[in-house]
Each structure stands twice: as C-alpha cells, then as structure tokens.
Enzyme design. Structure first.
Site, PDB file in Angstrom:
ATOM      1  CG  ASP A   1      18.845  -1.650  -9.285  1.00 31.79           C
ATOM      2  OD1 ASP A   1      19.590  -1.660  -8.095  1.00 31.79           O
ATOM      3  OD2 ASP A   1      17.862  -1.808 -10.358  1.00 31.79           O
TER       4      ASP A   1
ATOM      5  CG  LEU B   1      -1.582   1.327   1.128  1.00 32.00           C
ATOM      6  CD1 LEU B   1      -2.970   1.204   0.360  1.00 32.00           C
ATOM      7  CD2 LEU B   1      -2.761   0.629   2.978  1.00 32.00           C
TER       8      LEU B   1
END
Length: 1013
Positions: A836, A707
């Site tokens: 990454d 969220l």
C-alpha cells in the site's frame, strides 16, 4: 604493624582513591577500609591460622590444533606468613595478555569476615563464599588482562579474632610495546617495554621488500616501569640512518613489533599517509633526497608556530658504478604540542617537493563500527569475520569465543583490517576486542549455519507428528502417495496443525501434526519441511483398513438428518462470515520463501516466533496525547515517553494500539507486526519502532513521531508556496543567499536541543553555513546497544531553515522521491513488500525527511474513497499493479508500480491519481489496455520517463528500487549544479538528500551502473 608496611598500604589506598570509579564510593565502604587498617595496626597473633592462595586460569589462547576447552586450571601460589600481619605468595601470578583469571584465598576462620581488595588502580569489595568444610573462600575475577593490571594485589581481612593482609604479585606477559624514537645530540634512540624482557635491533633497508642490514646499536638503559615491564633502549648515531627504509624492531617469546622511522623520500613515488602524534610524545621525521651531484639542498618548511630541531647527514653511495650524494634532513622534537600540528613540506633543488600532514591529539583513538553483526553462512563455503578500524597509538586486539581468545595481528598506525577465519564453523557469539593506551572497544558477531531441514517422525494412535530442525525456519507441507504406492505426489490440504517454533542452539525447531484417523487404505504419508537450503521429506507407511459400515434400516435416515443439519449450520456460518469484518493484517509482509515462478511468495508467520523482551518499555512511562488516526481495528495516538532514548529525557512518540473490543486474532496480528518490526531493523527513511508494551495490559507499539504528518496533506497544504527554482524563492522573499551566509558567519554556532519528536533541531532558528549539523532519530535496536542512541548516519539539516520560509521547491519533490526509494530499497533488502505504497502512507518530519509507514491499523478504510470494494475486501485499486488487481499477486515489483503512482502524486502536488476516472469496469479495461496517466504539471521529462518505467505491464521490465535510487541521485546532482550557478563555492547549500545521494553515487556499486537515460 611495621610502619613500612602501613605506609605501603596507605600509599596504595591514596593512589586508588584518586581514581574516578572510587571517588563516588559509599561512605560505609570507606569506613570499612579505615576500620580494617586500624585493626591491622593492632597486630594480633594468628600463627595457627591456615590460609591457601590459588590462581585459576579460566581463559587461555586457543590453538588451532587444540580447539576450545572450558577446563579451568588452578595453581597453588604457596602463601606464607612473612611477618606478624602480612601473608605473601611465594610464586608470582603470571598470565598472558587478554587472559581471564580468578584469584582465590581460602582461610579457616570462624565468625563474620570483612575484607577489601587494594588493586594497582582501584579499590574493590571482595566476594566471599563458604566451601564444603565451612572455610571462607575470597575470590576476585580479573577479565581480559592488560599490562595496566600488573602490580601488587593486596587483600585486607579482619574478623573478631584475626586482622591481616595478603600480598600477591601479578605479572602480565605479552608482545612488547610498539617501539618509538627519540633524538638527543644527533643520536636517535629506539625505546620499548615488555614482559618477558625483549631484545631490540635495527633494520636498515634500501627497498621495502629487499635485503636489510641488521644493526645493533648501543644499549643505553634497562629498567622496569610501574607495570613490571622491562624497558629496553638502543641508540644509533644518525649518520648510520641514511637508507630509504629504517625500522626498529623489538622481540620476545610472544612476538615481534617493528616501527618504521617516518620518512619522506623525494626520489620515490606514492602517497604519504597522515601522521598521528599525541601531545607530549617525542617525534622524528626524515627527508631524504639523492642526486648525482652534491650541489643540492634539502630543506624543511612547515606552518606550525614552534620550530623543530633540524640537522642534516650526508654520504656518497654507488649505484651501478655511479657515485650519488644522499642527503637526509632530520626534524625532531622531544615533546610535541598542539602548535606543532600542520603540514610539513620537504623540498630539494632538483626534485619536486612533498608534504605530509602531522595531526596532534590530546589522547589516542580507535575508530571502529561497534554495531552487532549476524551471519547465516553455508558451511561448504569459506567465510571470515572482517573488521576495519583506525587506531593511534598502535592497538592490541584479540578474538574471543566462549572462554577462549584467539590472536589477531596487532594494529598498525592508521587504517587496518583484522580478520578471523579459524572459527571451524562453530556457531555462537564471537567478540573482537581491541584496546590501546586510551581506548577499549569491542564488536560482537553472531555466527549461524544454514541447515537443511532434518525431520523426525513419530506416530501416536490417530496422529502422525513430524519435527524438523532447520535454519532458517522450515515451512511445512503434507503429501500422500497414490494407491500404486509410488512417491508422494498428492497434496493433503487439511487435517494438519502446526506447533510453535522454538530457537534451540543454532537451529529452529518446528512441528506439524496430521490427523490420520479418518484415512482408510494403504498409503505413503510424507511430511515435507522446506527452507532456502532445500527440501526434506520423511516417508511413513500408513495401513489403516477400516471396516465398511454395515447397512441397516437406520443408516439412510441418520445420514439424511446429518446432511440436513450440516447444510443448515454451513448456511449460518457463511452468513455470519459475510457479516464479519475482515481481520486486521499489517500491510508490511516479510517473505520467507519465493517459489520457482518468482510470484509464489510464502510469508513468515511471526505468530510462531518468540518476542524479544529487550524491546519492552514500562507502560507507566507513557503519557498519552491526541489521536493521530483511527480505523476499524485500532488507533494511533501521540504520547510522551520518559526515558525511552536515555534516562531522564522525555521524547514525543506515536503509539499504535488496538481498540478496546479487539478479539484474540487481532491481538495476535498486532503481536506479529511487533515481531516483524524487530526483525526489519533501523533505517532513516522508515518510521522506526522504539519499543513496545505487551505485559499487564493492552499491546502498545511505540514508533517515532513525525511532526508534519503524511506527505499527501503536506503537499496539498504547501501547494501555494511551490517554486520551481531557488532563484524564484530569493526573488519572492526579497533576500539574497550571500547576505544570509555573511550574517551567519558573525553569529555563534547554534545550540542543539533534543525536541519531543526525537530529532536534533536548532533552538534559535538561524541560517547556518559550512558543514551541516548531524541529526538522527532514536530507536531501540533489536540486535545491539539496548537503550542507547543509534549512531547518527543521516544528515538532514538544511543550510537555512526552509520550514520557517514555508516554501516547497522542485528539489524538495526530488528529495521526497529519493528518500522513499531509499526506504523501499532497504525494505527490499529485508525481503519486505509494502502492498500500500502511497503518499498517504509517507510521513514527513523535521528537516523534510520522508519516512515510510504502515497505516493499516488506524486508517478508516470504510470512509476513505481511495479504498474500493473488490470482492470481500477494500483495496487501494488506483495504486495497485495489474497483477495485484487481477491475480491477487503482490511482489517487490508490484511495489515499484505503486511507487510510480506515488511519484505522480508528488509531482502533481497531491492530486488524486487517474483524475476524473471512476474505479469500475471501464477503469479495469483501461488498465489492461496499457493506459497510463499523462505527465503531471510539475514533473520533468526525465521524471515522467521514470514513472512510465515503473508502469510496465510486464513486471519483469520494471525498474528495481536500487535503479530508482541511482536515477534520482543523478537528477539531484544535476539540480545541485543549477542551484550553485549563482552562488560562491564556500556558500553552497547542503541539502540532506543531496549529501546522501552524493554518498550513494560515489559508492563502487553505483559507479558501476550506467545512467538509465
């Protein structure tokens, strides 16, 4: 039809109709049963009807000497007409417990036959078929028999000409039930049941492993229970039960079961286990004390409201010619109830008292982790399956393999360990099955063997093909010998191709083919297959002497033209390639093989693996929302998924997809990522995959929805709300912990609801105290429990709702760091590297839970200044380790370097790394010279030390992720001590990462490690 017979059938039908699984039966089914009962009452003649009854045993106990056999044996039960409408089997069906059998009734009738089985505990429709002579065969499969399956089985049959019933008696043989005790008028009885009928006796022992006296009491009762088991009872006067260890044992041809009388001995040492008792069961416990003088007492005290019946026995014993008085106090109840639950304490005049916790429950239980486990083992090493469980009442267990079962030790009350070693290294699926009177559970194991590649070579015209069988999957390489025909030493770098890998039985089959049409001369050609077990090469001689092209007047001009055309097409190809964008590739990579230097990684090629369709989710059940991110190759959007967690429940998810103009290679890359995610598995600190849509449309990967977005923007948006300590939070928000905790104690427990993001959160956002609520995320597990909720393992609800306060604390920064380290520790255990790792690739969801994600598909690296052009690629240089920048090497240790940069981002609250320094030649020189960023403003000296440890130029000197987890766990525990200084112990706040870090720190593996500073 005789009235007595009709009464038996109707009573069976009534008893079965009260079963839960029958209450919901179709009305047509009940009408069929009623019609058959009416036809039976009509009493038609059928003396000419031929009928045959058989029992087929399809599963038996496998003996170690005689291994698995799938042979089924049929036995004729000798059915005969006992009356006008009733057929009975002469022989009873006797099966062992856990056996699987099939009942078959064969009859030579014509026309449509309808039938139904009346079983001891339910009603079930019958299954019909026709055999070679057109007779009807009615069969009933009974799987894993238990004593509750025993009784009389009735088959009701009718057609146009015949209506009758078939009665077959079934008995289940097995070890006797674990004995239990009752007491009446100071007489203690030991009771058990079993078939065949068992014998019962007492063992009176002075020590656990010493000599015992075998004593037979009074045989009081013998009968048969409703399951056909013979009940036996043996009683002893309590004055004989004064030894330290009292056992009652019951035995028949299938084994022996013993139960020890619950005893608290005040003269012995050792911890007393908890005692579990079901409501309504009888209960007896003894307290025993011994002293040289008779002037002492033994007394019971307990905090239950209902008092137990208590009485005492005593006697003199001689120990080394010294007389001692033994006093034994009995506390008994014929029927325990919930008010009897509590602490029972026994005390004596001269000895320290002892207590035991008696726990009452409405029904029995079995605590067992039922998740599926898979093992790939070395056949040269000993291996056993292990299962740890806790059961009450005592449970029966068995190991199942194919159609056979293997015995295991019956579970004692409390924690038990069952193991199975007699698998003979036979691959496949093994099942541990356990049951008691109230619960039935099973756990599945998959056994595979490590297998060194076996190669089969074939040649066909201009091609040489090699096929390998190996586990794990083999990696191919081709070599050739020199002209002296020595061993293959020269690598062949082109001209070969690979086929799709296929899982066959217990090994991976793969193929590689080499084109040899343009090779001239005499050589050895070697195809080599390599996996973690070893390397296998197959050598093939090649004799291919092609004639030299005869020179003529056209040869040189033709060759010149071909060379010119080749140069032209090569130039065009290079230009087009330079203009084309790089192909999509997932940041996450899973390692197949690590070379000798620990830097030579070969990654798994998931494109050759099969996709497991159990992950498939109906695309029509997705309702798309807004776009979360968009890049050169695809995008991520929100969606509502209907029924992905459980039927009828909608869940908000994130869907990863390609753009409409994606080519075949990008689709293959996304499918490879899908297959990789199914292999990685579930963890609370990674963004877990929940399903996928791959058929009849574009490819969708369905992930958990987080969220609060990525960690980088979260830190920046909450920067103004940062507080160093929770004391500052209290001052700034004008409230006290004590007030909030007191207020909550007067409120009811908050309701829990499943929100769109897949987490349990409070509907009424109030403060809570005591134990925190468990919340967890839903995902589809690749190995088990399809379309079921994952077991809740991670607790992340705070004692207060911090997100309502909009505050960010130093503890939150520690928690984010700890959770990311936990996620990377999990990925490292799966041989995954991220490549990454940065705050922009960490997502935050409810409860401030951090989850590692892969944004490679939907990140706009063309316009993101963090991705710098280096060569023909865009790379996140400021987050990359030196060996990745300068040598193109990505390892687990290079992820550790990136994690150090991520820590700097967290404790600077989202500032870009290396502030004010441009990525150019000067930056690369600084990096090679050992330059490190300064300590960020919000980091302690210990955290900055951790960052510097991640930035060791020599990758071998960097910390590992398990060490990072341990270090941060200690930091969090210290922070907890500071938080609790101004709080009462009952009102401590339970942070999610605090609880998780304590659990990790208390594990034996972490306790064995020394602190890093």
């Amino acid at each position: 039809m005789p009235a007595a017979q009709l009464e038996v059938i109707l009573s069976s039908l009534y008893r079965a109709s009260n079963m839960k699984n029958i209450c919901s039966a179709r009305p047509g089914f009940w009408l069929q049963v009623a019609n058959m009962l009416m036809l039976l009452c009509m009493g038609r003649s059928h003396s000419s009807l031929a009928i045959k009854c058989d029992i087929i045993k399809s599963s038996t106990v496998a003996q170690p000497a005689a291994r698995i056999s799938n042979m089924s044996t049929a036995t004729d039960l000798g059915c005969y007409w006992s009356s006008e409408n009733v057929i009975r089997a002469k022989l009873p069906v006797e099966v062992n417990v856990f056996d699987s059998v099939t009942l078959e009734v064969t009859l030579n009738v014509s026309g449509i036959v309808s039938c139904v089985w009346l079983l001891p505990d339910n009603i079930t429709p019958c299954r019909m078929s026709q055999n070679w002579n057109s007779s009807f065969v009615i069969s009933l499969d009974l799987v894993r028999m238990s004593e509750k399956h025993a009784g009389e089985y009735k088959l009701l049959i009718n057609n146009d000409n015949v209506s009758f019933s078939v009665h077959i008696e079934l008995k289940v043989k097995g070890k006797p039930r674990k004995p239990f005790f009752t007491e009446t008028n100071n007489i203690v009885s030991c009771i058990s049941e079993g078939y065949p009928e068992p014998t019962i006796y007492w063992l009176l022992c002075s020590s656990p492993h010493g000599r015992c006296i075998n004593k037979t009491g009074t045989h009081l009762f013998s009968g048969t229970d409703i399951y056909g088991r013979r009940r036996v009872m043996n009683a002893l006067d309590s004055r004989f039960l004064q030894d330290e260890y009292i056992l009652c044992c019951v035995a028949n041809t299938f084994g022996t079961e013993c139960t020890q009388l619950y005893t608290i001995d005040l003269n012995s040492e050792g911890l007393l286990p908890k005692i579990f008792v079901k409501v309504g069961e009888p209960f007896i416990i003894r307290c025993r004390a011994m002293n040289e003088t008779y002037k002492f007492r033994v007394e019971w005290s307990y905090n239950s409201t209902d008092q137990l019946h208590a009485f005492e026995e005593n006697a003199y014993v001689n120990i080394q010619s010294v007389s001692h008085m033994v006093r034994v106090s009995f506390a008994t109840s014929l029927q325990m109830n919930r008010s009897n639950s509590g602490i029972y304490t026994c005390s004596s005049t001269y000895l320290p008292s002892k207590s035991v916790h008696v726990i009452l429950s409405d029904k029995g239980f079995i605590h067992l982790n039922t998740s599926k486990e898979e093992y790939i083992i070395d056949q040269s090493k000993e291996f056993c399956f292990h299962v740890t469980f806790e059961a009450y009442p005592a449970a029966r267990c068995t190991w199942l393999y194919q159609s056979n079962h293997f015995p295991c030790e019956n579970a004692t009350v409390g924690t038990s360990v069952a193991k199975f070693c007699d698998h003979k290294y036979m691959t496949g699926e093994y099942t541990f099955y356990i049951e008691n009177e109230d619960v039935q559970l099973h756990k599945t194991f998959i056994l595979n063997l490590l297998k060194k590649p076996e190669i089969f070579a074939t040649s066909l015209q201009d091609y040489l093909s090699c096929t390998a069988s190996a586990n794990p999957l083999a990696v191919w390489s081709w070599k050739r010998s020199r002209e002296d025909l020595s061993n293959c030493t020269d690598d062949i770098i082109d001209g070969f191709s690979f086929g799709l890998a296929e899982r066959i039985s217990d090994a991976w089959m793969s193929r590689s083919t080499l084109y040899i049409g343009n090779i001239t001369g005499t050589f050895w050609i070697c195809c080599c297959a390599n996996n973690s077990v070893g390397v296998t090469c197959e050598k093939t001689p090649l004799i291919n002497m092609k004639p030299i092209v005869e020179q003529n007047s056209y040869f040189i001009p033709v060759i010149s033209c071909l060379c010119a055309l080749s140069i032209f097409f090569l130039t065009v190809l290079i230009y087009n390639k330079s203009q084309k964008k790089n192909l999509y590739q997932s940041q996450l990579q899973m390692i197949q093989y690590i070379g000798p230097s620990d830097n030579e990684y070969i990654y798994i090629d998931f494109s050759v693996l099969e996709y497991d369709l159990k992950w498939e989710f109906p695309r029509e059940n997705l309702e798309f929302g807004k776009v979360l991110g968009s890049g050169a190759f695809g995008r991520v959007v929100t969606a509502t998924a209907y029924g992905i967690a459980k039927p009828g429940v909608s869940l908000q998810v994130a869907v990863k997809m390609l753009k409409e103009n994606a080519d075949g290679s990008e689709k293959d890359a996304l499918m490879s990522e899908l297959k990789m995610m199914t292999q990685i598995g579930h963890h609370q600190n990674i963004v877990n995959m929940m399903g996928a849509c791959t058929t009849a449309g574009p490819i969708y990967l369905i992930f958990e929805y987080c969220l609060h977005g990525d960690l980088l923007n979260y830190l920046r948006s909450e920067r103004e709300t940062f507080h160093k300590t929770w004391t500052d939070v209290v001052k700034d928000h004008n409230f006290s912990f004590y007030h909030n905790f007191t207020q909550h104690q007067k409120t009811s427990v908050r309701r829990e609801s499943l929100l769109d993001n897949g987490f349990y959160m409070a509907e009424n956002r109030t403060l809570v105290s005591g134990d925190s609520q468990q919340i967890g995320s839903f995902s589809l597990n690749s190995e088990q429990n399809d379309n079921q909720e994952q077991q809740i393992k991670y607790e992340n609800t705070r004692c207060y709702d911090e997100e309502d306060l909009h505050v960010l604390t130093f503890e939150d920064l520690l928690c984010f760091s700890y959770q990311v380290a936990k996620g990377m520790e999990f990925l490292e255990s799966k041989l995954c590297i991220h490549r990454d790792l940065a705050a922009r690739n960490i997502l935050i969801t409810n409860g401030k839970v951090a989850k590692i994600c892969d944004f490679g598909l939907a990140r706009d690296i063309e316009n993101d200044s963090n991705y710098v052009v280096k060569g023909n690629a865009r790379l996140p240089v400021k987050w990359m380790a030196p060996e990745s920048i300068f040598e193109g090497i990505y390892t687990i240790k290079s992820d550790v370097w990136s994690y150090g940069i991520l820590l700097w981002e967290i404790f600077s609250l989202g500032i870009n790394p290396y502030p004010g320094i441009q990525v150019n030649a000067h930056f690369y020189k600084l990096l090679q010279s050992g330059f490190k960023m300064e300590q960020p403003f919000y980091a302690t000296d210990e955290i900055y030390f951790l960052m510097q440890s991640c930035w060791a130029f020599d990758s071998r000197k960097r910390l590992s992720f398990p060490q990072l987890v341990s270090f941060l766990g200690y930091q969090i525990s210290n922070m907890e001590a500071l938080v609790y200084q101004n709080m009462d112990q009952p009102n401590r706040r339970d942070s999610s990462c605090l609880k998780q870090s304590f659990k990790e720190m208390n594990s034996p593996s972490l306790l064995a490690q020394e602190p890093l500073i």
